[in-house]
Design an enzyme around this catalytic site. Structure first.
Site, PDB file in Angstrom:
ATOM      1  N   CYS A  53       0.855  -1.185   0.000  1.00  0.00           N
ATOM      2  CA  CYS A  53       0.000   0.000   0.000  1.00  0.00           C
ATOM      3  C   CYS A  53       0.894   1.239   0.000  1.00  0.00           C
ATOM      4  CB  CYS A  53      -0.899  -0.015   1.234  1.00  0.00           C
ATOM      5  SG  CYS A  53      -1.890   1.484   1.423  1.00  0.00           S
ATOM      6  N   CYS A  56       0.500   3.104   3.616  1.00  0.00           N
ATOM      7  CA  CYS A  56       0.927   2.574   4.924  1.00  0.00           C
ATOM      8  C   CYS A  56       1.943   1.436   4.841  1.00  0.00           C
ATOM      9  CB  CYS A  56      -0.294   2.120   5.721  1.00  0.00           C
ATOM     10  SG  CYS A  56      -1.055   0.606   5.088  1.00  0.00           S
ATOM     11  N   CYS A 102      -7.315  -1.083   1.403  1.00  0.00           N
ATOM     12  CA  CYS A 102      -6.311  -1.595   2.333  1.00  0.00           C
ATOM     13  C   CYS A 102      -6.957  -1.762   3.708  1.00  0.00           C
ATOM     14  CB  CYS A 102      -5.137  -0.622   2.402  1.00  0.00           C
ATOM     15  SG  CYS A 102      -3.895  -1.063   3.638  1.00  0.00           S
ATOM     16  N   CYS A 105      -5.253   0.829   6.384  1.00  0.00           N
ATOM     17  CA  CYS A 105      -5.443   2.289   6.392  1.00  0.00           C
ATOM     18  C   CYS A 105      -6.664   2.767   5.618  1.00  0.00           C
ATOM     19  CB  CYS A 105      -4.193   2.988   5.865  1.00  0.00           C
ATOM     20  SG  CYS A 105      -3.948   2.817   4.086  1.00  0.00           S
ATOM     21  N   CYS A 125      -8.081  -5.840  -9.797  1.00  0.00           N
ATOM     22  CA  CYS A 125      -7.718  -4.803 -10.760  1.00  0.00           C
ATOM     23  C   CYS A 125      -7.352  -3.548  -9.964  1.00  0.00           C
ATOM     24  CB  CYS A 125      -8.910  -4.574 -11.682  1.00  0.00           C
ATOM     25  SG  CYS A 125      -8.621  -3.406 -12.992  1.00  0.00           S
TER      26      CYS A 125
END
Length: 136
Positions: A53, A56, A102, A105, A125
């Site tokens: 991510c 984070c 995510c 976060c 995707c």
């Protein structure tokens, strides 16, 4: 995860700028925008490594699950660790899709579709702008 990382928009913008993220990363991750197809830096990346991510650093995908779906965005057949990604119903733009965020976060990542390769049959995707690649 029970408690997500929380920051103000100004804090997210500063963090993304510090990381050298693409300018569109804030709009993609915090406001669920979508980058234009075939423009993301990871669409054609097939190096071995881990996709994290951008907000984070949570590990999301391994390069071994990446495949060319021909859709213009990086596509993966499965998340790296169960629970790293949360799914939500997305009814924006007159469609019903499954949004992926995510779990650590809440950053918008993209969408998951049931038209991927075996063994999972899934196509995660993702927006390149929501990811950070760490080579092995």
């Amino acid at each position: 995860m029970s408690t997500k990382i929380q920051k103000t928009d100004a804090e997210w913008k500063a963090l993304l700028a510090e990381k050298g993220a693409e300018p569109v990363a804030f709009e993609v991750t915090r406001h669920a925008a979508t980058e234009r197809p075939f423009t993301g830096k990871y669409e054609d990346n097939y190096a071995q490594g881990t996709y994290r991510c951008i907000c984070c650093d949570a590990e999301l995908f391994d390069s071994s699950s990446k495949f060319d779906a021909g859709c213009g965005w990086p596509s993966f057949s499965q998340e790296l660790n169960k629970g790293a990604i949360e799914e939500h119903v997305d009814r924006a733009h007159g469609m019903t899709r499954t949004e992926t965020v995510c779990a650590n976060c809440g950053a918008h990542l993209g969408h998951v579709f049931p038209d991927g390769p075996t063994p999972t049959g899934l196509r995660y995707c993702m927006n390149s702008a929501s990811l950070d690649f760490k080579p092995k």
